[in-house]
Design an enzyme around this catalytic site. Sequence first.
Site, mmCIF file in Angstrom:
data_model
loop_
_atom_site.group_PDB
_atom_site.id
_atom_site.type_symbol
_atom_site.label_atom_id
_atom_site.label_comp_id
_atom_site.label_asym_id
_atom_site.label_seq_id
_atom_site.Cartn_x
_atom_site.Cartn_y
_atom_site.Cartn_z
ATOM 1 N NE ARG A 168 2.553 -4.831 11.625
ATOM 2 C CZ ARG A 168 3.556 -4.762 10.771
ATOM 3 N NH1 ARG A 168 4.670 -5.423 11.001
ATOM 4 N NH2 ARG A 168 3.447 -4.043 9.688
ATOM 5 N NE ARG B 152 7.368 -2.835 6.203
ATOM 6 C CZ ARG B 152 6.060 -2.601 6.336
ATOM 7 N NH1 ARG B 152 5.316 -2.358 5.286
ATOM 8 N NH2 ARG B 152 5.512 -2.637 7.520
ATOM 9 N NE ARG C 147 6.848 -0.173 10.383
ATOM 10 C CZ ARG C 147 5.720 -0.213 9.678
ATOM 11 N NH1 ARG C 147 5.659 0.389 8.504
ATOM 12 N NH2 ARG C 147 4.668 -0.845 10.133
ATOM 13 N NE ARG D 17 -3.875 -1.112 10.183
ATOM 14 C CZ ARG D 17 -2.845 -0.599 9.496
ATOM 15 N NH1 ARG D 17 -2.870 0.637 9.090
ATOM 16 N NH2 ARG D 17 -1.815 -1.356 9.227
ATOM 17 C CE LYS E 241 -2.119 -0.658 3.991
ATOM 18 N NZ LYS E 241 -1.727 -1.933 4.584
HETATM 19 P P1 ADP Z 1 1.379 -1.878 7.979
HETATM 20 O O1 ADP Z 1 0.329 -1.604 6.941
HETATM 21 O O2 ADP Z 1 2.582 -2.504 7.409
HETATM 22 O O3 ADP Z 1 0.846 -2.585 9.193
HETATM 23 P P2 ADP Z 1 1.292 0.861 8.898
HETATM 24 O O4 ADP Z 1 2.427 1.810 8.863
HETATM 25 O O5 ADP Z 1 0.104 1.127 8.058
HETATM 26 O O6 ADP Z 1 1.940 -0.530 8.554
HETATM 27 O O7 ADP Z 1 0.767 0.698 10.407
HETATM 28 C C1 ADP Z 1 1.623 0.451 11.481
HETATM 29 C C2 ADP Z 1 0.877 0.433 12.799
HETATM 30 O O8 ADP Z 1 0.243 1.700 13.034
HETATM 31 C C3 ADP Z 1 -0.247 -0.576 12.933
HETATM 32 O O9 ADP Z 1 0.227 -1.857 13.282
HETATM 33 C C4 ADP Z 1 -1.084 0.062 14.046
HETATM 34 O O10 ADP Z 1 -0.502 -0.141 15.318
HETATM 35 C C5 ADP Z 1 -0.988 1.531 13.742
HETATM 36 N N1 ADP Z 1 -2.095 2.018 12.884
HETATM 37 C C6 ADP Z 1 -1.976 2.523 11.627
HETATM 38 N N2 ADP Z 1 -3.183 2.879 11.134
HETATM 39 C C7 ADP Z 1 -4.087 2.574 12.105
HETATM 40 C C8 ADP Z 1 -5.499 2.687 12.204
HETATM 41 N N3 ADP Z 1 -6.245 3.181 11.204
HETATM 42 N N4 ADP Z 1 -6.087 2.258 13.336
HETATM 43 C C9 ADP Z 1 -5.373 1.766 14.363
HETATM 44 N N5 ADP Z 1 -4.041 1.619 14.340
HETATM 45 C C10 ADP Z 1 -3.392 2.030 13.231
#
Ligand code: ADP
Length: 214
Positions: free
Chosen positions: A167, A127, A156, A88, A13
Amino acid sequence: MNLILLGPPGCGKGTQSVLLRNKLKVPAISTGQMLREACAEGTEQGLKAEKYLSSGSLVPDDIVIAIVKKRLSLGDCRDGYILDGFPRTLNQADVLKEWLGHQGKQVNVVLNFELTEKELVRRLTGRRECRICGAGYHVEQAPEKCDRCGGDLYQRDDDKEETIRRRLHIYKEQTAPLISYYTKESVLKNIDGLGDKTAIFDRIEKALNGVSVN
Ligand code: ADP
Ligand code: ZN
Protein backbone atom coordinates in the site's frame (compact mmCIF):
# COMPACT_ATOMS: atom_id res chain seq x y z
CA MET A 1 -15.95 24.15 2.68
CA ASN A 2 -14.66 21.34 0.49
CA LEU A 3 -11.64 19.84 2.15
CA ILE A 4 -9.43 16.93 1.17
CA LEU A 5 -7.27 14.87 3.50
CA LEU A 6 -4.24 13.57 1.64
CA GLY A 7 -1.47 11.35 2.91
CA PRO A 8 -0.15 7.80 3.03
CA PRO A 9 -1.97 4.96 4.77
CA GLY A 10 -1.52 5.25 8.53
CA CYS A 11 -0.94 9.00 8.55
CA GLY A 12 -3.98 9.72 10.74
CA LYS A 13 -6.43 11.04 8.17
CA GLY A 14 -9.31 9.03 9.59
CA THR A 15 -8.79 10.29 13.16
CA GLN A 16 -8.50 13.90 12.08
CA SER A 17 -11.52 13.65 9.79
CA VAL A 18 -13.74 12.94 12.80
CA LEU A 19 -12.36 15.95 14.71
CA LEU A 20 -12.78 18.14 11.64
CA ARG A 21 -16.34 17.01 11.05
CA ASN A 22 -17.28 18.18 14.54
CA LYS A 23 -15.62 21.53 13.96
CA LEU A 24 -16.79 22.25 10.43
CA LYS A 25 -20.25 20.59 10.66
CA VAL A 26 -19.97 18.97 7.27
CA PRO A 27 -19.91 15.22 6.60
CA ALA A 28 -16.63 13.31 6.63
CA ILE A 29 -16.62 10.82 3.80
CA SER A 30 -14.17 7.92 3.90
CA THR A 31 -13.98 5.97 0.67
CA GLY A 32 -12.12 3.13 2.40
CA GLN A 33 -14.92 2.78 4.93
CA MET A 34 -17.64 2.98 2.26
CA LEU A 35 -15.87 0.30 0.24
CA ARG A 36 -15.46 -1.99 3.26
CA GLU A 37 -19.17 -1.53 4.04
CA ALA A 38 -20.18 -2.28 0.46
CA CYS A 39 -18.05 -5.39 0.68
CA ALA A 40 -19.57 -6.52 3.99
CA GLU A 41 -23.07 -5.94 2.64
CA GLY A 42 -22.21 -7.93 -0.48
CA THR A 43 -23.44 -5.29 -2.96
CA GLU A 44 -22.40 -5.69 -6.60
CA GLN A 45 -19.78 -2.94 -6.25
CA GLY A 46 -18.62 -4.38 -2.94
CA LEU A 47 -18.08 -7.82 -4.44
CA LYS A 48 -16.05 -6.30 -7.26
CA ALA A 49 -13.96 -4.27 -4.81
CA GLU A 50 -13.18 -7.12 -2.43
CA LYS A 51 -10.04 -8.53 -4.05
CA TYR A 52 -8.47 -5.09 -4.38
CA LEU A 53 -9.21 -4.18 -0.77
CA SER A 54 -7.73 -7.33 0.69
CA SER A 55 -4.59 -7.20 -1.47
CA GLY A 56 -4.03 -3.50 -0.74
CA SER A 57 -4.38 -2.35 -4.35
CA LEU A 58 -6.47 0.60 -5.41
CA VAL A 59 -10.03 -0.24 -6.32
CA PRO A 60 -10.62 0.65 -10.01
CA ASP A 61 -11.60 4.26 -10.63
CA ASP A 62 -15.00 3.47 -12.15
CA ILE A 63 -16.19 1.71 -8.97
CA VAL A 64 -14.84 4.32 -6.55
CA ILE A 65 -16.04 7.24 -8.64
CA ALA A 66 -19.57 5.80 -8.84
CA ILE A 67 -19.72 5.31 -5.06
CA VAL A 68 -18.38 8.79 -4.28
CA LYS A 69 -20.61 10.49 -6.84
CA LYS A 70 -23.71 8.96 -5.29
CA ARG A 71 -22.61 9.93 -1.77
CA LEU A 72 -21.79 13.54 -2.73
CA SER A 73 -25.20 13.99 -4.32
CA LEU A 74 -26.95 13.55 -0.94
CA GLY A 75 -28.44 16.62 0.74
CA ASP A 76 -26.00 16.72 3.65
CA CYS A 77 -23.16 17.53 1.22
CA ARG A 78 -24.77 20.79 0.10
CA ASP A 79 -22.52 22.99 2.24
CA GLY A 80 -19.38 20.99 1.65
CA TYR A 81 -17.60 17.89 2.88
CA ILE A 82 -14.38 16.39 4.11
CA LEU A 83 -12.94 13.72 1.81
CA ASP A 84 -10.80 11.07 3.47
CA GLY A 85 -9.24 8.77 0.89
CA PHE A 86 -10.51 10.45 -2.26
CA PRO A 87 -9.04 11.42 -4.67
CA ARG A 88 -6.25 8.85 -4.75
CA THR A 89 -5.35 9.08 -8.43
CA LEU A 90 -4.87 12.00 -10.82
CA ASN A 91 -7.90 10.83 -12.75
CA GLN A 92 -10.06 10.93 -9.61
CA ALA A 93 -8.79 14.46 -8.92
CA ASP A 94 -9.78 15.58 -12.41
CA VAL A 95 -13.24 14.06 -12.02
CA LEU A 96 -13.75 15.83 -8.68
CA LYS A 97 -12.62 19.12 -10.16
CA GLU A 98 -15.15 18.73 -12.95
CA TRP A 99 -18.05 17.92 -10.58
CA LEU A 100 -17.27 20.90 -8.39
CA GLY A 101 -16.77 23.12 -11.43
CA HIS A 102 -20.31 22.34 -12.64
CA GLN A 103 -21.61 23.69 -9.33
CA GLY A 104 -19.38 26.77 -9.46
CA LYS A 105 -17.31 25.34 -6.61
CA GLN A 106 -13.78 24.14 -6.07
CA VAL A 107 -11.56 22.29 -3.65
CA ASN A 108 -10.85 24.88 -0.93
CA VAL A 109 -8.00 23.20 0.89
CA VAL A 110 -5.96 20.01 0.81
CA LEU A 111 -4.29 18.96 4.05
CA ASN A 112 -1.23 16.87 3.22
CA PHE A 113 -0.08 14.74 6.17
CA GLU A 114 3.65 14.09 6.35
CA LEU A 115 5.15 11.17 8.25
CA THR A 116 8.20 8.91 7.93
CA GLU A 117 7.77 5.42 6.52
CA LYS A 118 9.04 3.90 9.75
CA GLU A 119 6.31 5.59 11.79
CA LEU A 120 3.66 4.67 9.21
CA VAL A 121 4.57 0.99 9.41
CA ARG A 122 4.56 1.13 13.22
CA ARG A 123 1.10 2.63 13.27
CA LEU A 124 -0.39 0.38 10.63
CA THR A 125 0.87 -2.90 12.07
CA GLY A 126 -0.60 -1.91 15.46
CA ARG A 127 -3.84 -0.49 14.12
CA ARG A 128 -7.18 -1.84 15.31
CA GLU A 129 -10.52 -0.71 13.98
CA CYS A 130 -14.08 -0.84 15.29
CA ARG A 131 -16.18 -3.24 13.24
CA ILE A 132 -19.28 -1.12 13.70
CA CYS A 133 -18.33 2.58 13.53
CA GLY A 134 -14.85 2.38 12.00
CA ALA A 135 -13.11 4.24 14.87
CA GLY A 136 -9.34 3.66 14.85
CA TYR A 137 -7.09 2.63 17.78
CA HIS A 138 -3.48 1.58 18.30
CA VAL A 139 -3.02 -1.82 19.90
CA GLU A 140 -0.90 -0.40 22.73
CA GLN A 141 -3.73 1.89 23.86
CA ALA A 142 -6.78 0.07 22.58
CA PRO A 143 -9.69 -0.55 24.95
CA GLU A 144 -11.43 -3.97 25.07
CA LYS A 145 -14.38 -2.63 23.07
CA CYS A 146 -14.91 0.56 21.06
CA ASP A 147 -15.14 3.65 23.31
CA ARG A 148 -17.72 5.21 21.07
CA CYS A 149 -20.14 2.42 20.30
CA GLY A 150 -19.05 -0.70 22.18
CA GLY A 151 -18.28 -2.56 18.94
CA ASP A 152 -15.56 -5.22 18.59
CA LEU A 153 -12.08 -4.10 17.54
CA TYR A 154 -10.29 -6.06 14.83
CA GLN A 155 -7.21 -5.92 12.62
CA ARG A 156 -8.03 -5.12 9.01
CA ASP A 157 -6.92 -7.70 6.42
CA ASP A 158 -4.90 -5.04 4.65
CA ASP A 159 -2.99 -4.11 7.85
CA LYS A 160 -0.73 -7.17 7.66
CA GLU A 161 2.94 -6.35 7.08
CA GLU A 162 3.36 -7.44 3.41
CA THR A 163 0.15 -5.71 2.40
CA ILE A 164 1.26 -2.55 4.20
CA ARG A 165 4.49 -2.36 2.14
CA ARG A 166 2.43 -2.77 -0.99
CA ARG A 167 0.00 0.00 0.00
CA LEU A 168 2.87 2.38 0.77
CA HIS A 169 4.40 1.63 -2.62
CA ILE A 170 1.09 2.21 -4.39
CA TYR A 171 0.66 5.45 -2.47
CA LYS A 172 4.02 6.72 -3.75
CA GLU A 173 3.31 5.75 -7.34
CA GLN A 174 -0.35 6.67 -7.72
CA THR A 175 -1.37 9.09 -4.99
CA ALA A 176 1.72 11.18 -4.15
CA PRO A 177 1.53 12.93 -7.57
CA LEU A 178 -1.54 14.70 -6.15
CA ILE A 179 0.82 16.73 -3.95
CA SER A 180 2.17 18.63 -6.93
CA TYR A 181 -1.27 18.68 -8.57
CA TYR A 182 -2.78 20.56 -5.61
CA THR A 183 0.34 22.66 -5.06
CA LYS A 184 -0.20 24.01 -8.57
CA GLU A 185 -3.80 24.79 -7.64
CA SER A 186 -2.47 26.72 -4.60
CA VAL A 187 -4.61 24.83 -2.09
CA LEU A 188 -2.08 22.50 -0.47
CA LYS A 189 -1.12 22.81 3.21
CA ASN A 190 1.45 20.45 4.71
CA ILE A 191 0.71 19.07 8.16
CA ASP A 192 3.36 17.42 10.31
CA GLY A 193 1.67 14.10 11.19
CA LEU A 194 3.89 13.22 14.15
CA GLY A 195 2.47 13.61 17.64
CA ASP A 196 -0.81 12.98 19.42
CA LYS A 197 -4.14 13.70 17.85
CA THR A 198 -4.80 16.98 19.66
CA ALA A 199 -1.36 18.35 18.72
CA ILE A 200 -2.04 17.48 15.10
CA PHE A 201 -5.52 18.97 15.24
CA ASP A 202 -4.01 22.24 16.55
CA ARG A 203 -1.74 22.34 13.51
CA ILE A 204 -4.74 21.79 11.29
CA GLU A 205 -6.70 24.61 12.92
CA LYS A 206 -3.75 26.95 12.36
CA ALA A 207 -3.46 25.86 8.74
CA LEU A 208 -7.18 26.50 8.20
CA ASN A 209 -7.04 30.06 9.51
CA GLY A 210 -7.44 32.29 6.54
CA VAL A 211 -8.56 29.63 4.08
CA SER A 212 -11.26 31.15 1.94
CA VAL A 213 -14.36 29.06 1.48
CA ASN A 214 -15.24 29.87 -2.12
P1 ADP B 1 -5.68 3.72 4.31
O1 ADP B 1 -5.70 5.21 4.13
O2 ADP B 1 -5.14 3.32 5.62
O3 ADP B 1 -5.06 2.99 3.16
P2 ADP B 1 -8.47 3.52 3.61
O4 ADP B 1 -9.54 3.01 4.49
O5 ADP B 1 -8.49 4.94 3.20
O6 ADP B 1 -7.14 3.16 4.36
O7 ADP B 1 -8.42 2.65 2.26
C1 ADP B 1 -8.41 1.25 2.27
C2 ADP B 1 -8.45 0.69 0.86
O8 ADP B 1 -9.65 1.11 0.19
C3 ADP B 1 -7.34 1.10 -0.08
O9 ADP B 1 -6.17 0.33 0.10
C4 ADP B 1 -7.99 0.86 -1.44
O10 ADP B 1 -8.01 -0.51 -1.77
C5 ADP B 1 -9.42 1.28 -1.21
N1 ADP B 1 -9.66 2.71 -1.55
C6 ADP B 1 -10.03 3.69 -0.69
N2 ADP B 1 -10.18 4.87 -1.33
C7 ADP B 1 -9.88 4.62 -2.63
C8 ADP B 1 -9.83 5.43 -3.80
N3 ADP B 1 -10.11 6.74 -3.77
N4 ADP B 1 -9.46 4.84 -4.96
C9 ADP B 1 -9.19 3.53 -5.03
N5 ADP B 1 -9.20 2.71 -3.97
C10 ADP B 1 -9.56 3.23 -2.78
ZN1 ZN C 1 -17.25 1.87 17.36
